[in-house]
Structure formats: C-alpha cells, structure tokens
Design a protein around this motif. Structure first.
Motif, mmCIF file in Angstrom:
data_model
loop_
_atom_site.group_PDB
_atom_site.id
_atom_site.type_symbol
_atom_site.label_atom_id
_atom_site.label_comp_id
_atom_site.label_asym_id
_atom_site.label_seq_id
_atom_site.Cartn_x
_atom_site.Cartn_y
_atom_site.Cartn_z
ATOM 1 N N ALA A 93 41.596 121.979 24.295
ATOM 2 C CA ALA A 93 41.952 123.147 23.468
ATOM 3 C C ALA A 93 43.297 122.938 22.777
ATOM 4 O O ALA A 93 43.474 123.285 21.601
ATOM 5 C CB ALA A 93 41.979 124.408 24.326
ATOM 6 N N LEU A 94 44.249 122.366 23.501
ATOM 7 C CA LEU A 94 45.559 122.070 22.923
ATOM 8 C C LEU A 94 45.426 121.103 21.750
ATOM 9 O O LEU A 94 45.994 121.312 20.683
ATOM 10 C CB LEU A 94 46.476 121.471 23.997
ATOM 11 N N ASN A 95 44.678 120.034 21.934
ATOM 12 C CA ASN A 95 44.523 119.040 20.876
ATOM 13 C C ASN A 95 43.770 119.583 19.672
ATOM 14 O O ASN A 95 44.089 119.236 18.533
ATOM 15 C CB ASN A 95 43.853 117.777 21.435
ATOM 16 N N VAL A 96 42.810 120.451 19.905
ATOM 17 C CA VAL A 96 42.099 121.087 18.790
ATOM 18 C C VAL A 96 43.053 122.013 18.030
ATOM 19 O O VAL A 96 43.045 122.061 16.795
ATOM 20 C CB VAL A 96 40.848 121.849 19.290
ATOM 21 N N ASN A 177 32.029 119.789 9.331
ATOM 22 C CA ASN A 177 33.392 120.262 9.550
ATOM 23 C C ASN A 177 34.192 119.217 10.329
ATOM 24 O O ASN A 177 33.788 118.781 11.411
ATOM 25 C CB ASN A 177 33.341 121.591 10.327
ATOM 26 N N LYS A 178 35.327 118.805 9.785
ATOM 27 C CA LYS A 178 36.128 117.747 10.422
ATOM 28 C C LYS A 178 36.652 118.161 11.795
ATOM 29 O O LYS A 178 36.803 117.324 12.683
ATOM 30 C CB LYS A 178 37.291 117.340 9.516
ATOM 31 N N ALA A 179 36.942 119.434 11.968
ATOM 32 C CA ALA A 179 37.435 119.888 13.272
ATOM 33 C C ALA A 179 36.365 119.693 14.345
ATOM 34 O O ALA A 179 36.675 119.325 15.486
ATOM 35 C CB ALA A 179 37.855 121.352 13.202
ATOM 36 N N ASP A 180 35.095 119.920 13.983
ATOM 37 C CA ASP A 180 33.995 119.704 14.933
ATOM 38 C C ASP A 180 33.850 118.218 15.263
ATOM 39 O O ASP A 180 33.609 117.847 16.414
ATOM 40 C CB ASP A 180 32.685 120.237 14.366
ATOM 41 N N ILE A 181 33.995 117.380 14.239
ATOM 42 C CA ILE A 181 33.929 115.931 14.459
ATOM 43 C C ILE A 181 35.083 115.490 15.359
ATOM 44 O O ILE A 181 34.904 114.695 16.289
ATOM 45 C CB ILE A 181 33.978 115.169 13.117
ATOM 46 N N TYR A 182 36.270 116.031 15.081
ATOM 47 C CA TYR A 182 37.443 115.679 15.886
ATOM 48 C C TYR A 182 37.231 116.045 17.353
ATOM 49 O O TYR A 182 37.494 115.235 18.252
ATOM 50 C CB TYR A 182 38.694 116.383 15.348
ATOM 51 N N GLU A 183 36.715 117.252 17.612
ATOM 52 C CA GLU A 183 36.506 117.664 19.003
ATOM 53 C C GLU A 183 35.479 116.768 19.684
ATOM 54 O O GLU A 183 35.647 116.386 20.851
ATOM 55 C CB GLU A 183 36.079 119.124 19.089
ATOM 56 N N LEU A 184 34.409 116.419 18.977
ATOM 57 C CA LEU A 184 33.390 115.535 19.544
ATOM 58 C C LEU A 184 33.994 114.164 19.892
ATOM 59 O O LEU A 184 33.783 113.629 20.984
ATOM 60 C CB LEU A 184 32.240 115.361 18.550
ATOM 61 N N MET A 185 34.770 113.606 18.965
ATOM 62 C CA MET A 185 35.400 112.303 19.201
ATOM 63 C C MET A 185 36.438 112.387 20.321
ATOM 64 O O MET A 185 36.588 111.460 21.120
ATOM 65 C CB MET A 185 36.033 111.795 17.904
#
Length: 198
Positions: A93-96, A177-185
């Motif tokens: 959550a912090l990183n997101v 959405n890049k934020a969704d990709i970021y969380e997955l990665m």
C-alpha cells in the motif's frame, strides 16, 4: 501591501519562510525548478523581493528546504500507512501510494530529469546526501515496521523498487492503467527480494 525588508520578528520570519516554502512547492509541482523565479514566489506570498534575502540566502536554499518539507510529509504518510497495516500488504500500500504521488507530480520526483539535475548541481554534496539518506531511511523504517527483511540486501531491495517505479513512470503508453501494472509487478517482485521476519 508588501512587507518591508526590515523589522521582521522571529515569528514573522518563520511564518514568511513557511509561506515561501508552500509557494515554492506549488510552483515546483506546476512549473519545475528552472521556471520558478524568486520574483514570482515573493509576489505570490505578498513579500517584497528584497525581503526574500532576509529569509533565504538564495533560490537553492528555499528549494532545498521545500524538498525536505516534501520528504517529511511523505515520511509521515508512509508512517501512517505502515503503522495502520504493519504487514506485507501495508508495504505494498505504501509503494502504491508513492507511485501515485510520483506520477502526479513529475517535476518533483523525476530525479534523472534535466530540471532536477540542475537543482542538485546547485547543492553541496552534504545536502545531496541528506536528501537521499532521508529517502533511504524512510524505506528502511517501512521494511522494519512491516516485518520484512531483504533477501539480498536493503540497498538491492531499495534499488530494485526504485527501478520498478521509474520504469512504470516512463513516457511509454499502455492500454492498461499503469498503477495496476505497477501493483502487479510489485507483488510479483517482492517475494524475490524480501521475506517476512520469523
């Protein structure tokens, strides 16, 4: 009516410095470092331009204080997130949150950008080290609070997460959405670089 260059009390100086820091942060978000002028900041805060130099030595001192303020705010937000949820999920959550913050304010956080590099070049090495050490210290606190340890080393984990973050913040367009990709990665990467403490 503009404030004159003389006769400030210590409390007035403190209030004026705070106003300039707030104006600096907003202008930095909107325009970047090089396009932010002292004249514009003093006008926005209703301070005579000559009075600026009673409060800050130069533009870089103001920007340095502004960036320390930004880091302090991010550190408090990180602390709130990880203490509410002191687990792997809290660390995610912090990183997101950081992804959204960095993505919404590119002038502030694109550290390899020409504009930001010009700012860093105006600072002395001790100031630059303090900026980066503050960031690293917050990362280590978050790991500790969330009960995580690095598998290889903290510096490797820190660099990996920063690389992941900067890759997703590049100009490359995505259909998702890049934020969704970021969380997955992020979720795929963390088990390879961190583990829960026993």
């Amino acid at each position: 009516m503009k404030t004159g260059p003389k006769g400030f009390t210590d409390l007035e100086k403190q209030a004026l410095r705070s106003s300039l820091v707030e104006a600096c942060i907003q202008s930095w978000i909107d325009k970047g470092y090089t396009k932010t002028s002292i004249a514009a900041l003093t006008s926005a805060t209703n301070i005579a331009t000559g009075s600026f130099y009673l409060l800050f030595e130069n533009k870089e001192e103001l920007f340095y204080e502004a960036f320390l303020s930004i880091q302090s705010d991010l550190s408090e937000r990180a602390h709130d997130i990880t203490h509410r949820q002191p687990t792997l999920e809290g660390f995610i959550a912090l990183n997101v949150m950081l992804y959204h913050e960095y993505d919404s304010k590119p002038f502030l956080y694109t550290f390899n950008d020409h504009d930001f590099k010009l700012f860093l070049k105006k600072l002395d090495p001790l100031q630059v080290n303090r900026l980066f050490e503050s960031n690293y210290s917050s990362f280590e606190d978050a790991l500790e609070t969330c009960g995580l340890t690095s598998i290889i080393s903290d510096t490797f984990t820190f660099d990996t997460l920063n690389t992941l973050l900067s890759t997703l913040r590049s100009g490359h367009e995505t259909t998702t959405n890049k934020a969704d990709i970021y969380e997955l990665m992020l979720r795929a990467t963390l088990p390879h670089i961190t583990k829960e403490k026993k």
